[in-house]
Design a protein around this motif. Sequence first.
Motif, PDB file in Angstrom:
ATOM      1  N   GLU A   1      -9.874   7.422 -16.758  1.00 62.63           N
ATOM      2  CA  GLU A   1      -9.935   7.322 -18.221  1.00 62.63           C
ATOM      3  C   GLU A   1     -10.958   6.295 -18.695  1.00 62.63           C
ATOM      4  N   GLY A   2     -12.154   6.349 -18.124  1.00 58.37           N
ATOM      5  CA  GLY A   2     -13.239   5.491 -18.581  1.00 58.37           C
ATOM      6  C   GLY A   2     -13.198   4.069 -18.067  1.00 58.37           C
ATOM      7  N   GLN A   3     -12.304   3.779 -17.137  1.00 62.81           N
ATOM      8  CA  GLN A   3     -12.204   2.432 -16.591  1.00 62.81           C
ATOM      9  C   GLN A   3     -12.167   2.480 -15.073  1.00 62.81           C
ATOM     10  N   TYR A   4     -12.754   1.446 -14.460  1.00 60.37           N
ATOM     11  CA  TYR A   4     -12.632   1.308 -13.015  1.00 60.37           C
ATOM     12  C   TYR A   4     -11.319   0.609 -12.726  1.00 60.37           C
ATOM     13  N   VAL A   5     -10.571   1.179 -11.831  1.00 58.94           N
ATOM     14  CA  VAL A   5      -9.247   0.663 -11.508  1.00 58.94           C
ATOM     15  C   VAL A   5      -9.200   0.329 -10.025  1.00 58.94           C
ATOM     16  N   MET A   6      -8.662  -0.829  -9.701  1.00 60.16           N
ATOM     17  CA  MET A   6      -8.455  -1.223  -8.309  1.00 60.16           C
ATOM     18  C   MET A   6      -7.013  -0.871  -7.943  1.00 60.16           C
ATOM     19  N   LEU A   7      -6.873  -0.087  -6.868  1.00 56.49           N
ATOM     20  CA  LEU A   7      -5.551   0.338  -6.400  1.00 56.49           C
ATOM     21  C   LEU A   7      -5.311  -0.179  -4.994  1.00 56.49           C
ATOM     22  N   GLN A   8      -4.054  -0.410  -4.681  1.00 54.75           N
ATOM     23  CA  GLN A   8      -3.708  -0.772  -3.306  1.00 54.75           C
ATOM     24  C   GLN A   8      -4.129   0.373  -2.390  1.00 54.75           C
ATOM     25  N   PRO A   9      -4.461   0.085  -1.119  1.00 53.90           N
ATOM     26  CA  PRO A   9      -4.817   1.171  -0.195  1.00 53.90           C
ATOM     27  C   PRO A   9      -3.648   2.131  -0.002  1.00 53.90           C
ATOM     28  N   ASN A  10      -3.973   3.377   0.327  1.00 58.21           N
ATOM     29  CA  ASN A  10      -2.935   4.372   0.602  1.00 58.21           C
ATOM     30  C   ASN A  10      -1.988   3.874   1.682  1.00 58.21           C
ATOM     31  N   LEU A  11      -0.720   4.219   1.553  1.00 55.85           N
ATOM     32  CA  LEU A  11       0.264   3.979   2.598  1.00 55.85           C
ATOM     33  C   LEU A  11       0.309   5.262   3.420  1.00 55.85           C
ATOM     34  N   LYS A  12      -0.170   5.198   4.652  1.00 57.58           N
ATOM     35  CA  LYS A  12      -0.264   6.385   5.498  1.00 57.58           C
ATOM     36  C   LYS A  12       0.942   6.418   6.429  1.00 57.58           C
TER      37      LYS A  12
ATOM     38  N   ARG B   1       6.682  15.194  15.230  1.00 62.49           N
ATOM     39  CA  ARG B   1       6.046  14.161  14.416  1.00 62.49           C
ATOM     40  C   ARG B   1       5.091  14.880  13.471  1.00 62.49           C
ATOM     41  N   ILE B   2       5.225  14.576  12.196  1.00 63.03           N
ATOM     42  CA  ILE B   2       4.356  15.142  11.163  1.00 63.03           C
ATOM     43  C   ILE B   2       3.402  14.031  10.732  1.00 63.03           C
ATOM     44  N   ARG B   3       2.125  14.248  10.997  1.00 62.36           N
ATOM     45  CA  ARG B   3       1.101  13.288  10.591  1.00 62.36           C
ATOM     46  C   ARG B   3       0.355  13.903   9.436  1.00 62.36           C
ATOM     47  N   LEU B   4       0.080  13.479   8.487  1.00 67.42           N
ATOM     48  CA  LEU B   4      -0.143  12.208   7.916  1.00 67.42           C
ATOM     49  C   LEU B   4       0.141  12.374   6.434  1.00 67.42           C
ATOM     50  N   ILE B   5       1.118  11.672   5.968  1.00 66.12           N
ATOM     51  CA  ILE B   5       1.445  11.663   4.546  1.00 66.12           C
ATOM     52  C   ILE B   5       0.855  10.373   3.974  1.00 66.12           C
ATOM     53  N   ALA B   6       0.059  10.479   2.942  1.00 65.05           N
ATOM     54  CA  ALA B   6      -0.527   9.296   2.313  1.00 65.05           C
ATOM     55  C   ALA B   6       0.080   9.131   0.929  1.00 65.05           C
ATOM     56  N   LEU B   7       0.739   8.014   0.716  1.00 61.92           N
ATOM     57  CA  LEU B   7       1.332   7.717  -0.582  1.00 61.92           C
ATOM     58  C   LEU B   7       0.437   6.743  -1.329  1.00 61.92           C
ATOM     59  N   GLN B   8       0.260   6.991  -2.622  1.00 63.96           N
ATOM     60  CA  GLN B   8      -0.587   6.125  -3.439  1.00 63.96           C
ATOM     61  C   GLN B   8       0.077   5.951  -4.791  1.00 63.96           C
ATOM     62  N   ASP B   9       0.370   4.718  -5.135  1.00 64.14           N
ATOM     63  CA  ASP B   9       0.888   4.419  -6.459  1.00 64.14           C
ATOM     64  C   ASP B   9      -0.306   4.201  -7.375  1.00 64.14           C
ATOM     65  N   ASN B  10      -0.272   4.732  -8.556  1.00 63.08           N
ATOM     66  CA  ASN B  10      -1.404   4.614  -9.478  1.00 63.08           C
ATOM     67  C   ASN B  10      -1.332   3.375 -10.352  1.00 63.08           C
ATOM     68  N   GLU B  11      -0.448   2.435 -10.024  1.00 63.51           N
ATOM     69  CA  GLU B  11      -0.393   1.184 -10.776  1.00 63.51           C
ATOM     70  C   GLU B  11      -1.583   0.328 -10.359  1.00 63.51           C
ATOM     71  N   ALA B  12      -2.345  -0.084 -11.325  1.00 66.17           N
ATOM     72  CA  ALA B  12      -3.595  -0.793 -11.043  1.00 66.17           C
ATOM     73  C   ALA B  12      -3.358  -2.237 -10.654  1.00 66.17           C
ATOM     74  N   MET B  13      -4.161  -2.690  -9.682  1.00 65.03           N
ATOM     75  CA  MET B  13      -4.201  -4.120  -9.328  1.00 65.03           C
ATOM     76  C   MET B  13      -5.095  -4.861 -10.325  1.00 65.03           C
ATOM     77  N   GLY B  14      -6.116  -4.179 -10.797  1.00 67.43           N
ATOM     78  CA  GLY B  14      -7.070  -4.759 -11.731  1.00 67.43           C
ATOM     79  C   GLY B  14      -7.819  -3.649 -12.433  1.00 67.43           C
ATOM     80  N   ILE B  15      -8.272  -3.932 -13.657  1.00 59.82           N
ATOM     81  CA  ILE B  15      -8.984  -2.937 -14.446  1.00 59.82           C
ATOM     82  C   ILE B  15     -10.293  -3.559 -14.916  1.00 59.82           C
ATOM     83  N   GLY B  16     -11.342  -2.791 -14.868  1.00 61.61           N
ATOM     84  CA  GLY B  16     -12.646  -3.271 -15.326  1.00 61.61           C
ATOM     85  C   GLY B  16     -13.377  -2.180 -16.073  1.00 61.61           C
TER      86      GLY B  16
END
Length: 189
Positions: free
Chosen positions: A71-82, A161-176
């Motif tokens: 939405e027009g902003q650069y957002v810093m997100l935590q790395p994916n949880l794999k 074993r099922i590989r690879l589920i990547a979880l990503q929360d969209n809560e920003a660490m920082g916005i610029g």
Amino acid sequence: MLDSALSFLANELNGYIKQRTGALLNIVEVGAIADDQGKWAIAEGQLRLALINIEEERTLKSQLPERAYIEGQYVMLQPNLKLNLVIMCAARLKNYSDSLRYLSYILMFFQSHPSFASSEYPGLDSRIEKLNVEMMPSGTEQLNQMWAYIGTKYLPSVVYRIRLIALQDNEAMGIGQPITSVNTVVHSL
């Protein structure tokens, strides 16, 4: 997302088994194998996919935050949880030979379909890029410990074993704000 990955696998297994046997009803369900009293939570005539364990995939773990343009902003997100999921497929059919036959269908299905990409399987959640399935070897001692952990009597089963589920929360660490221009300053000597 864990639920959608297991539901997808159950749906694919049901389609495969229906094609091979001509069955009309779904036989594979996602759920617990045992209830709180240690009794089977699987109805007779069913196969069950159950989540046994969740493991973090550390070899592919990213240490740096990810940057996204939202939405027009650069957002810093935590790395994916794999994650890797350890699932058990257990069979509880009327007689033992039917349990083994249907367990064979599960083995053949995953042998012939070792990976699933969202680009090839529209039923796979689009947030999941790819699932890779591999059978986990287990000796009799490990199998005994696993069924004790589950808390019920043994049923014919196989563990994957099922590989690879990547979880990503969209809560920003920082916005610029995005960089829209670059100003250069020339200094004379």
